[in-house]
Design a protein around this motif. Structure first.
Motif, short mmCIF file in Angstrom:
data_model
loop_
_atom_site.label_atom_id
_atom_site.label_comp_id
_atom_site.label_asym_id
_atom_site.label_seq_id
_atom_site.Cartn_x
_atom_site.Cartn_y
_atom_site.Cartn_z
N MET A 66 -20.04 -10.28 -14.54
CA MET A 66 -20.78 -9.14 -14.24
C MET A 66 -20.93 -8.30 -15.22
SD MET A 66 -19.08 -6.64 -10.99
CE MET A 66 -19.38 -5.12 -10.97
N THR A 67 -22.15 -7.53 -15.14
CA THR A 67 -22.41 -6.64 -16.24
C THR A 67 -21.71 -5.19 -16.16
OG1 THR A 67 -24.69 -7.92 -16.62
CG2 THR A 67 -24.40 -5.67 -17.53
N GLU A 68 -21.11 -4.93 -17.37
CA GLU A 68 -20.86 -3.52 -17.41
C GLU A 68 -21.80 -2.73 -18.00
OE1 GLU A 68 -17.05 -3.84 -19.79
OE2 GLU A 68 -17.20 -5.83 -19.30
N LEU A 69 -21.96 -1.40 -17.67
CA LEU A 69 -23.04 -0.74 -18.14
C LEU A 69 -22.48 0.16 -19.30
CD1 LEU A 69 -25.34 0.13 -15.00
CD2 LEU A 69 -25.72 -1.44 -16.84
N VAL A 70 -21.96 -0.39 -20.36
CA VAL A 70 -21.41 0.18 -21.18
C VAL A 70 -22.31 0.63 -22.55
CG1 VAL A 70 -19.69 0.00 -23.13
CG2 VAL A 70 -19.14 -0.99 -20.96
N ASN A 71 -22.49 2.02 -22.74
CA ASN A 71 -23.35 2.41 -23.83
C ASN A 71 -22.55 2.38 -25.02
OD1 ASN A 71 -25.45 3.38 -25.26
ND2 ASN A 71 -25.44 5.25 -24.29
N VAL A 72 -22.89 1.43 -25.85
CA VAL A 72 -21.97 1.53 -27.41
C VAL A 72 -23.07 2.18 -28.32
CG1 VAL A 72 -21.24 0.10 -28.98
CG2 VAL A 72 -21.07 -0.69 -26.85
N ASP A 73 -22.71 3.54 -28.54
CA ASP A 73 -23.43 4.18 -29.41
C ASP A 73 -23.17 3.90 -30.93
OD1 ASP A 73 -21.27 5.73 -30.17
OD2 ASP A 73 -21.63 7.23 -29.11
#
Length: 149
Positions: A1-8
């Motif tokens: 399952m995809t985690e909508l993580v924004n790694v800046d």
């Protein structure tokens, strides 16, 4: 399952040791631990490689496109392994089936897709492709090993 993580970019700097001018991803927009990640690289004319590759018709060197794949894969590895892996080096072991389908030029936004094929101990293998405007511009299978510094 995809985690909508924004790694800046600030988090990327904590996760991997690469720095300007060799940091080749700007953010990661989609990551699923132990599965896949999508990195973003905004290609701009002010990058140092374009002074010599090629000044009259600048294109992103293929080796740097491959490196952007490796850096995105390294973010996936660190995200999967957790805080203990932060700042460790991820060394290339192999690059297989590399294909460059279309030039990448300043102004393009590279979407770097990496998917884990397998991992055994410190060795990881990934299928990677880079898309610009939805069109595949590069593909490769890469293997790497995570090591202490």
């Amino acid at each position: 399952m995809t985690e909508l993580v924004n790694v800046d970019i600030q988090r990327i700097l904590e996760m991997i040791p690469h720095r300007y001018p060799f940091l080749l991803i700007d953010k990661v927009i989609d990551i699923a631990a132990d599965e896949s990640a999508v990195g973003i690289k905004n290609v701009t004319m002010n990058e140092p490689q374009f002074t010599g590759h090629f000044p009259q018709q600048p294109i992103m060197p293929g080796v740097l496109i491959i490196e952007s794949m490796a850096q995105t894969a390294a973010i996936l590895v660190v995200h999967t392994l957790g805080a203990d892996a932060e700042g460790k080096l991820v060394y290339f072991m192999s690059i297989d089936s590399a294909r460059f389908r279309k030039p990448v030029v300043p102004g393009d936004v590279m979407h770097i897709h990496v998917r884990k094929k397998q991992s055994r101990g410190p060795v990881w293998k990934f299928e990677s492709e880079v898309r610009v405007d939805g069109v595949v511009v590069a593909q490769a299978t890469i293997s790497a090993m995570i090591r202490d510094n």
